[in-house]
Structure formats: structure tokens, C-alpha cells
Design an enzyme around this catalytic site. Structure first.
Site, PDB file in Angstrom:
ATOM      1  N   ASN A 216       0.843  -1.198   0.000  1.00  0.00           N
ATOM      2  CA  ASN A 216       0.000   0.000   0.000  1.00  0.00           C
ATOM      3  C   ASN A 216       0.875   1.243   0.000  1.00  0.00           C
ATOM      4  O   ASN A 216       2.103   1.145   0.014  1.00  0.00           O
ATOM      5  CB  ASN A 216      -0.969  -0.033   1.185  1.00  0.00           C
ATOM      6  CG  ASN A 216      -0.222  -0.147   2.497  1.00  0.00           C
ATOM      7  OD1 ASN A 216       0.578   0.712   2.837  1.00  0.00           O
ATOM      8  ND2 ASN A 216      -0.459  -1.218   3.239  1.00  0.00           N
ATOM      9  N   ASP A 284      -4.990  -5.897   4.542  1.00  0.00           N
ATOM     10  CA  ASP A 284      -6.136  -6.691   4.997  1.00  0.00           C
ATOM     11  C   ASP A 284      -6.236  -8.009   4.229  1.00  0.00           C
ATOM     12  O   ASP A 284      -6.871  -8.947   4.685  1.00  0.00           O
ATOM     13  CB  ASP A 284      -7.437  -5.900   4.803  1.00  0.00           C
ATOM     14  CG  ASP A 284      -7.531  -4.751   5.790  1.00  0.00           C
ATOM     15  OD1 ASP A 284      -6.993  -4.883   6.905  1.00  0.00           O
ATOM     16  OD2 ASP A 284      -8.117  -3.702   5.434  1.00  0.00           O
ATOM     17  N   LYS A 294       8.338 -17.562 -10.308  1.00  0.00           N
ATOM     18  CA  LYS A 294       7.763 -16.377 -10.946  1.00  0.00           C
ATOM     19  C   LYS A 294       6.664 -16.783 -11.919  1.00  0.00           C
ATOM     20  O   LYS A 294       6.874 -17.680 -12.754  1.00  0.00           O
ATOM     21  CB  LYS A 294       8.879 -15.620 -11.684  1.00  0.00           C
ATOM     22  CG  LYS A 294       8.411 -14.329 -12.285  1.00  0.00           C
ATOM     23  CD  LYS A 294       9.538 -13.604 -13.001  1.00  0.00           C
ATOM     24  CE  LYS A 294       8.963 -12.476 -13.825  1.00  0.00           C
ATOM     25  NZ  LYS A 294       9.922 -11.950 -14.784  1.00  0.00           N
ATOM     26  N   PHE A 329      -4.440   3.685  14.664  1.00  0.00           N
ATOM     27  CA  PHE A 329      -4.611   4.685  13.612  1.00  0.00           C
ATOM     28  C   PHE A 329      -5.656   4.156  12.643  1.00  0.00           C
ATOM     29  O   PHE A 329      -5.743   2.950  12.435  1.00  0.00           O
ATOM     30  CB  PHE A 329      -3.304   4.888  12.821  1.00  0.00           C
ATOM     31  CG  PHE A 329      -2.365   5.885  13.437  1.00  0.00           C
ATOM     32  CD1 PHE A 329      -1.677   5.584  14.595  1.00  0.00           C
ATOM     33  CD2 PHE A 329      -2.157   7.122  12.834  1.00  0.00           C
ATOM     34  CE1 PHE A 329      -0.793   6.511  15.153  1.00  0.00           C
ATOM     35  CE2 PHE A 329      -1.283   8.047  13.383  1.00  0.00           C
ATOM     36  CZ  PHE A 329      -0.604   7.734  14.547  1.00  0.00           C
ATOM     37  N   LYS A 343     -14.006   1.446  14.297  1.00  0.00           N
ATOM     38  CA  LYS A 343     -12.820   0.566  14.419  1.00  0.00           C
ATOM     39  C   LYS A 343     -12.376   0.485  15.882  1.00  0.00           C
ATOM     40  O   LYS A 343     -12.036  -0.591  16.377  1.00  0.00           O
ATOM     41  CB  LYS A 343     -11.686   1.118  13.536  1.00  0.00           C
ATOM     42  CG  LYS A 343     -10.414   0.300  13.563  1.00  0.00           C
ATOM     43  CD  LYS A 343      -9.412   0.795  12.513  1.00  0.00           C
ATOM     44  CE  LYS A 343      -8.081   0.076  12.631  1.00  0.00           C
ATOM     45  NZ  LYS A 343      -7.079   0.559  11.678  1.00  0.00           N
ATOM     46  N   LYS A 347     -12.448  -3.105  17.797  1.00  0.00           N
ATOM     47  CA  LYS A 347     -11.185  -3.729  18.212  1.00  0.00           C
ATOM     48  C   LYS A 347     -10.880  -3.498  19.690  1.00  0.00           C
ATOM     49  O   LYS A 347      -9.820  -3.906  20.170  1.00  0.00           O
ATOM     50  CB  LYS A 347     -10.032  -3.200  17.357  1.00  0.00           C
ATOM     51  CG  LYS A 347     -10.285  -3.437  15.870  1.00  0.00           C
ATOM     52  CD  LYS A 347      -9.040  -3.664  15.075  1.00  0.00           C
ATOM     53  CE  LYS A 347      -9.426  -3.868  13.627  1.00  0.00           C
ATOM     54  NZ  LYS A 347      -8.433  -4.519  12.825  1.00  0.00           N
TER      55      LYS A 347
END
Ligand SMILES: Cc1cc2nc3c(=O)[nH]c(=O)nc-3n(C[C@H](O)[C@H](O)[C@H](O)COP(=O)(O)O)c2cc1C
Length: 405
Positions: A216, A284, A294, A329, A343, A347
Site C-alpha cells: 500500500n 487486509d 515467478k 490509527f 474501528k 477492536k
């Protein structure tokens, strides 16, 4: 050790080695960082760099060993006791074998060695010398003796030395010396001083095959700045880091790739920690079955099947013991405060920092804004600020929350 708020008064001692020329860059960097820098040159140091250079870069008078020489007359001469009292911190960079020996044995034949003996402020040494000199038992014994007095060291780096040899003895990076100065002088926070804190930072990488990876846009900058700010506030920071950025000095760091590795590294440390700030951008999803070889090009559309990765934050929350705190965060592209709060509740976190990433905001070394959210609701936003300052604001805010009865 006394702690000072900025600007810090730094006495920079410069002794006689070729690395004295790099003290000019250090003096400039420390001055730019907002410290007041006064240089003390030894007579041998003044053979390598001039007082005029240092006075020009720091805007402060330079003191030296021989006030009768014409080059000293342009700047006022300051007594050793006044200098020793003035300094919040003494940094000797570069430090010769000679000055280490003098300081280790309480000798004071010139201004710098006398100031070192008369000062009560913390002392930081950045030695630089030939490898054989650095490794000599006499020098190592002096270093050990100075450490025993509570002095700090930025170890010399390895590399090609001016004498043509290769090995340890090169003056450490100027940035590392300046960072250690900042760390030694930072005010400690009672909520973090002496506490063991886990910090996660950076992206995770989920391999598709030996060359391709799913990741990401997180760089890890924010998490690294949080780790640095916690360290400066007096915490013992244990960093679990994804991505390529360099970890700050003075932390115990474990580098990881995937979400599973990040979870394993966090769980290995979690039991001994007082709390955790989880700033990593954990993937995720991961490919269901990464290829061992490969993957070759194929004609037509190709399918990629993804499965859920380990939930790092959720697992830390499930396995926490009483007294451990957990701050997360949430990078959200829509409805960031409501989603961050969801969230937090899902959590079981103690707090969360909502990061509005609409329009690509929040990634890399840009200005950023974070909205703290507690179980009771959102707090006033922090920022927009550069990430280093934002991290310090987060640490101040969270330290204040922890201090509440
Ligand atoms: C060209 C030159 C380079 C030197 N480089 C170093 C050095 O890198 N490290 C060191 O410990 N001594 C070095 N020395 C020796 C010191 O300059 C010498 O020990 C001197 O007395 C140190 O004085 P000071 O500690 O008061 O500055 C060098 C000497 C010369 C002539």
C-alpha cells in the site's frame, strides 16, 4: 539528568583530527534545528578548522585554547566556568583519542578539557580516529570509564578513513549526532518515561510470487516519527517496522514484511510492554496461494484470489493484560471520524487517530492532520503539521490522556 525545553544551549567541542572539518556541518545543522551553539576549539582542532568559519555558521563567539593568538581576538574570550555553567549539553565531535584520555582521567590542561571537568550537564562524545587507535585497549578503557561517568557516545562508523585504512573510526553521521543531541536534551514525559512501548510502522508486503508483491502507499513516516517522539519523551521503544525507511536511533527494531510476520513480531514483545501505538498500514488481504516460481505471462484475463490476513491490532487487543493500553490509527477515505470510532469499538482500543486520506493526503513527508477519537467521542484535531511535529503533538495528547485519573 536535567532536561531542557528548546532552544537548547549546546557547547560543541572540536578537537584535532581531519574530521574537524565536518564539525562545521554539525554546527550548522544544530543551529538550524534551533539550538544555540557555542564552539570550543582545541589548539590542534584550530589547525583543521578556523574559528571564523564556526562563528559565522553559529552566530556565536568561538572560544579556544590559546586566547593570545591573533585569530581569537576577534571574538570575546569566555571563562571555562561560565561556559561550563552555560551549556545544557556538551558534545565533543570529533573527539580525539587525546581528549578522551584527558577527560577519562580528570586532566584539564586546556580550555575544552577544563570545561568538560567543570560541567554538570550531559556529555556526548563522537570519537573519530584511525581504526587501530580506536580499537586500542587504552582508548577502549577510557571510553568505558567515561560511560561509567554517565557520558554518552555516538559510536564511530566503519568506512574508508583519511589514513587510507578501512574499519571503524570514521566520525558518525552528522545527522545521527544531531539526533542524539536532540534526544538527550528532550523533556521527558511522566506518562512515558521508563515505559516500554511497542510501535508498529510502515506498510506490509504480501508476496504474489518471488518478484511481485501486494502493498500500500504508506511509507511509515508517521509511525517512525511517533517512535522517535516516544523515545524523546523517555520511553523504551520497541519498533516493528515494514517498508524501507531507516529506523530512528536508539530503538530496538525488528524489520518485517508480511502481516503474519508483523503479528508474530508484535506478539513476541507484547507481554512485556506497557502499551502500543499501532501506526502500521497492515494489508487486509493476501494472495491465497503465493507462487513459488515467478508467474509467467498468460493470454486472456487472470484471476487473483485473496484471503484475509492476520488482524494485528485485534489480536493484540484480545491478548492484552490489565493495565496495557492500545492506541490505533485509522486511514479513512470517507466519513473518517465515524469509521475510526467504529474501528475503535470493534477492536476494543483505548483511542484512535483518524487520518483523512481523501485526495491522497496523509502519505509520505507532507503536512497532515489527525483527529483523536476516544470511546467517548472525537477530540479537537491535531495539525495540520509536518509529521515530526504532529507526532510530538500526538505523544503530548496521549500522555495527557494517560495522566488523567
Ligand atoms: C594530520 C593529523 C590528523 C590527525 N587525526 C587524528 C584523528 O583523527 N584522531 C585522533 O584521535 N587524533 C588525530 N591526530 C592526533 C591529534 O591531533 C593529537 O593527538 C592532538 O594532540 C590532539 O589534541 P586535542 O585532543 O587537544 O585536539 C591527528 C594529527 C594530525 C597531525
Amino acid at each position: 539528568m536535567p532536561r531542557h525545553t528548546e532552544p537548547m544551549k549546546v557547547l560543541l567541542g572540536i578537537t584535532g583530527g581531519i574530521a574537524a572539518t565536518r564539525a562545521a556541518d554539525l554546527a550548522r545543522l544544530l543551529t538550524r534545528q534551533g539550538h544555540v551553539v557555542r564552539c570550543v576549539l582545541t589548539e590542534a582542532g584550530a589547525r583543521f578548522i578556523t574559528p571564523l568559519t564556526l562563528a559565522s555558521l553559529t552566530g556565536q563567539p568561538v572560544a579556544g585554547a590559546n586566547p593570545d593568538r591573533p585569530e581569537w581576538r576577534a571574538t570575546p574570550v569566555v571563562e571555562h566556568i561560565e561556559l561550563a555553567r552555560w551549556a545544557d549539553l556538551l558534545c565533543v565531535a570529533p573527539a580525539t583519542a587525546d581528549i578522551l584520555g584527558k577527560a577519562a582521567h580528570g586532566l584539564a590542561p586546556d580550555l575544552l578539557s577544563t570545561v568538560l571537568l567543570a560541567a554538570r550537564a550531559p556529555v556526548l562524545w563522537a570519537p573519530a580516529m584511525n581504526t587501530a587507535m580506536w580499537e586500542h585497549p587504552a582508548v577502549q578503557a577510557n571510553v568505558a570509564r567515561l560511560r561509567g561517568f554517565g557520558h554518552h557516545f555516538v559510536e564511530p562508523a566503519e568506512g574508508l578513513l583519511a589514513c587510507g585504512e578501512e574499519g571503524p573510526g570514521k566520525l558518525a553521521d552528522i545527522e545521527d549526532i544531531a539526533e542524539t543531541v536532540a534526544w538527550l536534551g528532550s523533556p521527558r514525559h511522566p506518562s512515558f518515561s521508563g515505559k516500554r512501548i511497542l510501535v508498529t510502522a510502515g506498510p506490509t508486503r504480501e508476496d504474489l510470487d518471488p518478484v511481485r508483491t501486494l502493498t500500500n502507499r504508506s511509507t511509515g513516516t508517521m509511525g517512525l516519527e511517533v517512535a522517535r517522539a516516544l523515545r524523546d519523551a523517555g520511553a523504551e521503544v520497541h519498533l516493528v517496522l515494514g517498508g524501507d525507511l531507516r529506523a530512528p536511533l536508539g530503538l530496538s527494531t525488528r524489520r518485517v514484511r508480511s502481516a503474519a510476520e508483523m503479528l508474530e513480531a508484535c506478539l513476541a514483545r507484547w507481554e512485556d510492554m506497557d502499551g502500543c501505538i499501532a501506526a502500521a498500514a497492515v494489508a487486509d488481504q493476501r494472495p491465497e496461494s503465493p507462487a513459488v516460481q515467478k508467474v509467467k505471462k498468460q493470454e486472456g484475463p487472470e484471476d487473483l484470489r485473496l484471503v484475509r490476513t492476520a488482524d494485528v491490532l485485534g489480536t493484540l487487543s484480545e491478548r492484552r493484560r490489565p493495565g496495557q493500553w492500545l492506541l490505533g490509527f485509522a486511514a479513512e477515505s470517507e466519513d473518517h471520524i465515524a469509521n475510526a470510532r467504529a474501528k475503535l469499538l470493534r477492536k476494543g482500543l483505548d483511542g484512535i487517530l483518524a487520518n483523512d486520506i481523501t485526495g491522497g493526503h496523509g502519505f509520505g513527508p507532507t503536512l497532515n492532520t489527525l483527529t483523536p477519537v476516544l470511546p467517548g467521542g472525537p477530540q479537537p484535531p491535531l495539525g495540520p503539521l509536518p509529521k515530526a511535529e504532529l507526532a510530538r503533538a500526538v505523544v503530548q495528547w496521549w500522555g495527557g490522556v494517560l495522566a488523567q485519573p
